[in-house]
Scaffold this motif. Structure first.
Motif, PDB file in Angstrom:
ATOM      1  N   ALA A  31       0.892  -1.097  -0.092  1.00 48.51           N
ATOM      2  CA  ALA A  31      -0.262   0.229   0.118  1.00 48.51           C
ATOM      3  C   ALA A  31       0.893   1.429   0.130  1.00 48.51           C
ATOM      4  O   ALA A  31       1.835   1.332   0.756  1.00 48.51           O
ATOM      5  CB  ALA A  31      -0.916  -0.022   1.116  1.00 48.51           C
ATOM      6  N   VAL A 192      -6.974   4.606   4.258  1.00 53.75           N
ATOM      7  CA  VAL A 192      -5.640   4.055   5.033  1.00 53.75           C
ATOM      8  C   VAL A 192      -6.136   2.791   5.847  1.00 53.75           C
ATOM      9  O   VAL A 192      -5.017   1.938   5.775  1.00 53.75           O
ATOM     10  CB  VAL A 192      -4.963   5.345   5.789  1.00 53.75           C
ATOM     11  N   GLN A 193      -6.782   3.038   6.686  1.00 54.75           N
ATOM     12  CA  GLN A 193      -7.264   1.713   7.722  1.00 54.75           C
ATOM     13  C   GLN A 193      -7.551   0.491   6.968  1.00 54.75           C
ATOM     14  O   GLN A 193      -6.917  -0.548   6.916  1.00 54.75           O
ATOM     15  CB  GLN A 193      -8.313   2.130   8.685  1.00 54.75           C
ATOM     16  N   LEU A 196      -4.428  -0.717   4.715  1.00 57.40           N
ATOM     17  CA  LEU A 196      -3.266  -1.313   5.808  1.00 57.40           C
ATOM     18  C   LEU A 196      -3.701  -2.730   6.348  1.00 57.40           C
ATOM     19  O   LEU A 196      -2.876  -3.432   6.579  1.00 57.40           O
ATOM     20  CB  LEU A 196      -2.807  -0.265   6.720  1.00 57.40           C
ATOM     21  N   ARG A 197      -5.100  -2.800   6.607  1.00 60.16           N
ATOM     22  CA  ARG A 197      -5.417  -4.372   6.830  1.00 60.16           C
ATOM     23  C   ARG A 197      -5.528  -5.171   5.942  1.00 60.16           C
ATOM     24  O   ARG A 197      -5.237  -6.235   6.298  1.00 60.16           O
ATOM     25  CB  ARG A 197      -7.086  -4.013   7.222  1.00 60.16           C
ATOM     26  N   ARG A 201       2.722  -5.128   3.095  1.00 63.35           N
ATOM     27  CA  ARG A 201       3.704  -3.932   3.545  1.00 63.35           C
ATOM     28  C   ARG A 201       2.936  -2.441   3.349  1.00 63.35           C
ATOM     29  O   ARG A 201       2.110  -2.660   2.321  1.00 63.35           O
ATOM     30  CB  ARG A 201       4.903  -3.986   2.924  1.00 63.35           C
ATOM     31  N   GLY A 202       3.659  -1.199   3.678  1.00 58.32           N
ATOM     32  CA  GLY A 202       3.180  -0.036   3.024  1.00 58.32           C
ATOM     33  C   GLY A 202       4.132   0.808   3.319  1.00 58.32           C
ATOM     34  O   GLY A 202       5.214   0.677   3.808  1.00 58.32           O
ATOM     35  N   ALA A 216       2.521  -3.662   7.008  1.00 57.40           N
ATOM     36  CA  ALA A 216       1.145  -3.093   7.148  1.00 57.40           C
ATOM     37  C   ALA A 216       0.660  -2.916   8.642  1.00 57.40           C
ATOM     38  O   ALA A 216       0.213  -1.773   9.060  1.00 57.40           O
ATOM     39  CB  ALA A 216       0.170  -3.725   6.027  1.00 57.40           C
ATOM     40  N   LYS A 217       0.959  -4.053   9.174  1.00 58.55           N
ATOM     41  CA  LYS A 217       0.536  -4.032  10.713  1.00 58.55           C
ATOM     42  C   LYS A 217       1.309  -3.083  11.548  1.00 58.55           C
ATOM     43  O   LYS A 217       0.507  -2.470  12.219  1.00 58.55           O
ATOM     44  CB  LYS A 217       0.911  -5.634  11.075  1.00 58.55           C
ATOM     45  N   LEU A 219       2.455  -0.545  10.736  1.00 65.18           N
ATOM     46  CA  LEU A 219       2.125   1.084  10.227  1.00 65.18           C
ATOM     47  C   LEU A 219       0.958   1.349  10.602  1.00 65.18           C
ATOM     48  O   LEU A 219       0.750   2.469  11.285  1.00 65.18           O
ATOM     49  CB  LEU A 219       2.122   1.342   8.495  1.00 65.18           C
ATOM     50  N   LEU A 220       0.047   0.298  10.533  1.00 67.81           N
ATOM     51  CA  LEU A 220      -1.377   0.627  11.371  1.00 67.81           C
ATOM     52  C   LEU A 220      -1.354   0.887  12.717  1.00 67.81           C
ATOM     53  O   LEU A 220      -2.186   1.544  13.284  1.00 67.81           O
ATOM     54  CB  LEU A 220      -2.100  -0.646  10.939  1.00 67.81           C
TER      55      LEU A 220
END
Ligand code: ATP
Length: 232
Positions: A31, A192-193, A196-197, A201-202, A216-217, A219-220
């Protein structure tokens, strides 16, 4: 699969991407998030070859693709679903899909069957003019059209933009199933939520620079991301 290194890009004399580096591993969903005007669309367009770059490198599966015209990048396996979908409104659903297949005309039947399997509504409406479809269905058509080229990597720019929450969730689930079917995905998203779920990766882009990257986890859960993009 995709590696972007120290990319710079400008509009006239104004540079909007400053040394952007990013990597998308094979089979993953990555993302790209950031505020309006941060440079997300410019980066996607630079990868697909629509936006010129001033320096940096872009490689796909180890081979350089920068400098290639967009059409050659598509035949190398880069397909973009542009912001705003850009489907051909007067043409039928079927014809829109056929236009996505120019790169692999011999596989048109097989690819179309696969797209219809993924989006049964497109099969049902195959004879309809694309412009008569709802926003969500047009997004599915834009994704289907990109998948007709059998891409190695799918670039999605704001796929849930303008969609009601339920449809946006559905589109996000479809993106996950595209990844599960083996296509690598790079997705720009305002939500974004949700993104990222779903992603592995982000990257966060801020005024033309990558400011954060990670799983992603992570970053969230990051307070900076939560404050800036999730309003928490
Ligand atoms: P958004 O979420 O609003 O689509 P973005 O992160 O995709 O934003 P870009 O569209 O890539 O951002 O824009 C990055 C910067 O480049 C912005 O400052 C924007 O004003 C500028 N820009 C974009 N397109 C052009 C253009 N055609 N000519 C001049 N400047 C442009």
């Amino acid at each position: 699969m995709l590696k972007v290194e120290k990319l710079r890009s400008s509009y006239g004399r104004i540079e909007v991407l400053h040394d952007v580096s990013l990597e998308v591993d094979q089979g993953k969903m990555v993302a790209l998030v950031g505020a309006n005007g941060a440079g997300k669309t410019t980066l996607m367009r630079a990868i697909s070859g629509i936006q010129p770059i001033t320096s940096g490198t872009i490689t796909l599966a180890g081979a350089s693709i920068q400098g290639m015209p967009p059409a050659r990048r598509v035949s190398r396996g880069v397909a973009q679903v542009p912001e705003g979908r850009q489907i051909f409104a007067p043409l039928s659903v079927e014809d829109n899909l056929a236009l996505g297949a120019w790169v692999s005309p011999t596989k048109i039947e097989r690819n179309r069957a696969r797209v219809y399997e993924m989006f049964p509504i497109l099969r049902e409406f195959r004879k309809r003019a694309a412009g008569t479809l709802s926003g969500g269905q047009q997004q599915m058509l834009a994704m289907g059209r990109a998948l007709m080229s059998d891409p190695r990597i799918l670039l999605l720019d704001e796929p849930t933009m303008g969609l009601a929450p339920l449809l946006a969730r559905q589109v996000m689930q479809i993106i996950c199933s595209i990844r599960e079917a083996g296509t690598t995905v790079l997705v720009v998203e305002q939500n974004v939520q949700a993104v990222l779920r779903a992603a592995d990766r982000g990257y966060v882009i801020d005024r033309g620079r990558i400011s954060m990257e990670g799983s992603a986890k992570d970053l969230l859960a990051d307070p900076r991301v939560r404050e800036a993009y999730l309003g928490v």
